[in-house]
Scaffold this active site. Structure first.
Site, PDB file in Angstrom:
ATOM      1  N   ASP A  81      14.381 -50.171  48.856  1.00  0.00           N
ATOM      2  CA  ASP A  81      14.226 -51.086  47.734  1.00  0.00           C
ATOM      3  C   ASP A  81      13.141 -52.097  48.085  1.00  0.00           C
ATOM      4  OD1 ASP A  81      15.017 -52.942  45.501  1.00  0.00           O
ATOM      5  OD2 ASP A  81      16.726 -51.567  45.421  1.00  0.00           O
ATOM      6  N   HIS A 120      15.833 -57.729  44.278  1.00  0.00           N
ATOM      7  CA  HIS A 120      16.533 -56.557  43.767  1.00  0.00           C
ATOM      8  C   HIS A 120      17.354 -55.854  44.852  1.00  0.00           C
ATOM      9  CE1 HIS A 120      16.576 -52.356  42.131  1.00  0.00           C
ATOM     10  NE2 HIS A 120      16.914 -53.022  41.054  1.00  0.00           N
ATOM     11  N   SER A 139      19.781 -49.184  37.749  1.00  0.00           N
ATOM     12  CA  SER A 139      19.598 -49.763  39.083  1.00  0.00           C
ATOM     13  C   SER A 139      20.876 -50.247  39.711  1.00  0.00           C
ATOM     14  CB  SER A 139      18.771 -51.031  38.935  1.00  0.00           C
ATOM     15  OG  SER A 139      17.511 -50.863  39.341  1.00  0.00           O
TER      16      SER A 139
END
Ligand SMILES: *[C@@H]1O[C@H](CO)[C@@H](O)[C@H](O)[C@H]1NC(C)=O
Length: 862
Positions: A194, A232, A404
């Site tokens: 990520d 994220h 996600s």
């Protein structure tokens, strides 16, 4: 300094089994290349490198025999059309090697030896992967607090509805009963490919595994987030491994460990992406991947050779040969007609692809559908987001979501299962998903019955992942036998050929024009083929097609199995204007899992029959994957070095040069472009089929394809070479068939109703269904209309795709086989009153009667 080959080889051998920290890259001053070398028998690696003017840096990630080379950057970058100097040097050697004239000269012999020592050569150009991240939006008021019998002090636990859903208790990951069993992910290592991972956060510092972490963007050891949008990876990791403490909430597997591999913080080269997918693969159990090609409904992209090779390496060698578990988010482009079968990461047989359902159990419009969707997991929509750890000492996010966030929820469940059963292989993980997924929205018309009797939906996969059901089943699970496969021969139509010209350009030749009613082709799988290939039980099916078209988004591709089960492989994509067709693209479907594969498989390719756009069908091939008859005879799959050409070269050209200058070097746009800003607020739905313009529902064993292809066979022999007559008769026969199918579908619909009723009684809380209806509108026959009307309200202002679909019906859309006539009738047959006014049906469909001219391509039997 030159190292002798033997020394290099011994370094290579001694380093392949440990996690090697990559050497720092200097892209500004050097060009990098990956070279796959044949090994001991060829020209030594060092010599090969120096003949190309390059030096060896190190092994390429965990790929044995594959090396990273570099040269100082030339002063001038090659201009358009000019070859890269190293690639040019190699091409020069190739030319010399193939010269016949002075074939005895030492020069030629040495060139030949060098060329034959190289399997693959590629220039490395960093490119940007797209993170599937939600934008920062204000969350709505969270649901009221739920009683906490677990004694958790994490202040936001009561807002983590995906763990305990007070309002809709049937819609949550259902992990708390697994915690009661004493399973919390202890001893399991997960890895987040990520952007950064905030390893100093109070919630994650005790979960962090530094040894198996790395930053491939900055080429430093720790994946520290940089920049304001780099949060994220931290949020995803929090969903899995946030500790039970006084910070924020908890992860699903709150005693699991988490490594961070930073690849989305900036551009990355193929070799680094390949290394990332194998980073720490001896110890890492599960890789969480919430990224991929863009979700704009216009992109069709898959992993290149090195990356596919790394994935297969992880499957064969990862976790001591049990296989790395790769979990991918299905994508957030649902409102742009994007489909996960246009993404080569999510449609890989090696990925567990996860779509979203929201806290009411509805399908969020952003979540992508396709036949490669395996399961769904809870995420944002209908007013709620995922609550998780955020970057910062004790920060929390209440705005996380999209597919996600669905993928890490699945990762958390698999971590709980691996604690209970560390011996599960990558395929056991998939089998358990299929066995235990929970049906949501049983009256959703997207559910279709498979040959095995199980239901499948392009939107939900096999259903919502349920941690408790999953882990209980895992505890008693007998491991599956090793993998086996059949790769059929490649069929060409009318001498169909395709050449890959580089620069994402392809030259198509020959092939059959796509006829108004579509083109069909059959391939037969025999019992002998199964025996010969050691294949016992079917799992994944891949279909590779070569189709040229002036508008790719017009093309629909479907597969019909011998038992009449239909897989939609490609639905229409309104915004996909590409004129590059499907250059050997691989589709994957899970809808035939457990089916007896013996008999005729039919692929159907059709377009919108528009005046503006047309195309040709040039060829196809199939791969059937499953479990072995005799485990002793099973082998490990080796990813072949193949290009996309049709016909495929008999033996792959050696070596293959893959110069990314010849491919695209454009950087992807920001990830947030494709997840709608209202992803957490927009109301989900449960009454729209994913592919409304597909050619009807699959039949039972004796109907549909069997009758369909039967009359087609007959027709073809009747009218060979008389196309006009064929069209006339075709129209008449179509009317007859449509009538017959009409009657059959009524019957079918009634049967279906019965199935759903029993399902509902067994598995589903009836009040949940009632609740969904209330949410969707007023209940009764106009439910879906109400749902769409509410989308149109001024307060919900950013649904451009949805609106344009209502306002601007593309007239040619859905001119498929019996779409206009028959779908209209279903509600009156009592199947589901809730999609009577299904808007994508009437408004998108042409009002003309469909003139279906079926055209069967001559068959080639494999
Ligand atoms: C597609 O249309 C163009 C323009 O009308 C025509 O020249 C071409 O032959 C057509 N191709 C096929 C495959 O029908």
């Amino acid at each position: 300094m030159k190292l002798p080959w033997t020394l290099l080889a011994s370094i290579a051998i001694s380093t392949t089994h440990v996690t090697s920290t990559p050497a720092k890259r200097y892209y500004s001053s050097h060009n990098y290349y990956v070279l796959e070398h044949t090994g001991d028998n060829g020209t030594p690696l060092e010599e090969v490198a120096s003949s190309l003017g390059a030096e060896v840096v190190e092994q390429a990630g965990e790929l044995r025999g594959t090396w990273l080379l570099r040269t100082p950057k030339p002063l001038l970058e090659p201009r358009d059309g000019e070859s890269d100097p190293v690639i040019a040097a190699f091409e020069d050697l190739q030319a010399r090697a193939s010269s016949h004239l002075s074939s005895r000269s030492e020069d030629v012999l040495s060139a030949r030896q060098i060329v034959s020592s190289v399997v693959f050569l590629e220039r490395q150009v960093p490119r940007e992967l797209v993170k599937r991240a939600p934008p920062s939006v204000r969350p709505p008021a969270t649901p009221s607090a739920v009683a906490n019998r677990l004694g958790l002090k994490d202040p936001l636990f009561t807002e983590q509805w995906h763990l305990v859903n007070g309002e809709f208790p049937e819609h949550m990951m259902n992990a708390t009963p697994v915690w009661d069993m004493g399973l919390t992910g202890k001893g399991v290592l997960t890895s987040f490919l990520d952007d950064g991972l905030d390893f100093e956060s109070d919630d994650l510092k005790d979960a962090f595994d530094a040894k198996n972490s790395y930053d491939f963007n900055a080429h430093v050891a720790l994946p520290r987030p940089t920049g304001i949008r780099d949060h994220h990876g931290t949020r995803c990791a929090g969903q899995v491994a946030a500790r039970k403490n006084e910070a924020c909430g908890v992860g699903i597997a709150f005693d699991a460990m988490a490594a961070g591999v930073r690849i989305l913080g900036g551009p990355i080269s193929t070799v680094d992406e390949a290394h990332a997918l194998n980073y720490g693969f001896k110890e890492v159990g599960i890789y969480s991947c919430s990224w991929g090609p863009r979700d704009n409904g216009q992109t069709m992209e898959g992993p290149s050779y090195l990356i596919r090779k790394a994935v297969v390496n992880g499957i064969n060698e990862g976790r001591d040969g049990k296989g790395s578990i790769f979990v991918f988010a299905s994508g957030n482009g649902g409102r742009q007609d994007d489909q996960c079968n246009f993404d080569g990461y999510t449609n890989s047989i090696y990925s567990v692809t996860v779509s979203s359902v929201d806290y009411k159990g509805l399908h969020p419009s952003y979540s992508e559908a396709c036949a490669a969707n395996m399961i769904s997991a809870y995420s944002s929509g209908s007013g709620n987001h995922i609550v998780t750890t955020d970057r910062g000492k004790s920060e929390c996010s209440k705005t996380h979501g999209g597919t996600s966030a669905a993928a890490p929820n699945a990762v958390g469940v698999f971590a709980l299962a691996l604690e209970a059963r560390p011996d599960l292989t990558w395929r056991d993980i998939q089998h358990l998903c299929i066995k235990t997924a929970r049906i949501v929205n049983p009256s959703d018309p997207d559910w279709e019955k498979m040959a095995s009797g199980q239901l499948y939906s392009y939107k939900y996969g096999f259903g919502a992942l349920d941690a408790w059901a999953y882990v209980k089943a895992a505890q008693e699970w007998s491991l599956v036998k090793p993998q086996a496969w059949i790769h059929t021969k490649t069929v060409q139509f009318n001498n169909g050929k395709m050449f890959d010209l580089g620069h994402k350009k392809y030259k198509y030749e020959g092939g059959e024009a796509i006829a108004p009613g579509g083109n069909k082709a059959k391939m037969t799988i025999t019992k002998e083929m199964l025996t010969e290939n050691n294949l016992e039980a079917l799992e994944h099916v891949e279909v590779r097609v070569w189709i040229s078209h002036t508008k790719r988004g017009d093309v629909q591709v479907e597969l019909f199995s011998p038992n009449g089960i239909r897989s939609v492989l490609a639905g229409t994509r309104e915004f996909d204007e590409a004129d590059t067709g499907f250059p050997g693209w691989r589709f994957m479907t899970l809808k035939h899992w457990g089916e007896n594969p013996i008999g005729d498989w039919t692929v159907k390719v059709f377009d919108q029959n528009s005046d503006e756009h047309n195309g040709t069908f040039l060829g196809w091939t199939m791969a059937l994957w499953g479990s072995a008859i005799d485990p002793q005879k099973a082998t490990k799959f080796v990813e072949p070095v193949i290009d996309n050409a049709l016909p495929p070269s008999q033996s792959p050209p050696r070596p293959v040069i893959n110069d990314p200058d010849v491919q695209s070097t454009t950087q992807h746009a920001k990830p947030t472009d494709d997840l709608p800003a209202d992803h957490g607020h927009a109301t989900g739905e449960n009454s729209n089929p994913a592919f409304p313009s597909a050619t009807g529902k699959p039949g039972s064993q004796e109907d549909d394809v069997d009758s369909g292809s039967g009359w087609l066979d007959h027709m073809t022999s009747l009218v060979t070479g008389q196309k006009l007559l064929f069209a006339g008769i075709g129209a008449i026969v179509t009317m007859m068939v449509v009538g017959a199918v009409f009657v059959w579908r009524r019957r079918q619909a009634r049967q279906k109703m019965a199935n759903y009723t029993s399902l509902a009684a067994d598995d589903i809380h009836m009040d949940a269904i009632g609740q969904e209806r209330i949410i969707a509108g007023s209940g009764g026959p106009r439910t879906t209309r109400a749902l769409y009307d509410s989308f149109g309200e001024p307060s919900t202002d950013d649904l451009p795709a949805q609106r344009s679909a209502n306002v601007n019906p593309p007239s040619a859309r859905g001119l498929g086989f019996h779409s206009s006539f028959l779908d209209d009738d279903e509600p009156s047959a009592g199947l589901s009153p809730s999609y009577r006014d299904e808007p994508t049906g009437h408004e998108r469909r042409s009002i003309d009667s469909p003139v279906v001219v079926e055209h069967e391509i001559p068959l080639e039997r494999p």
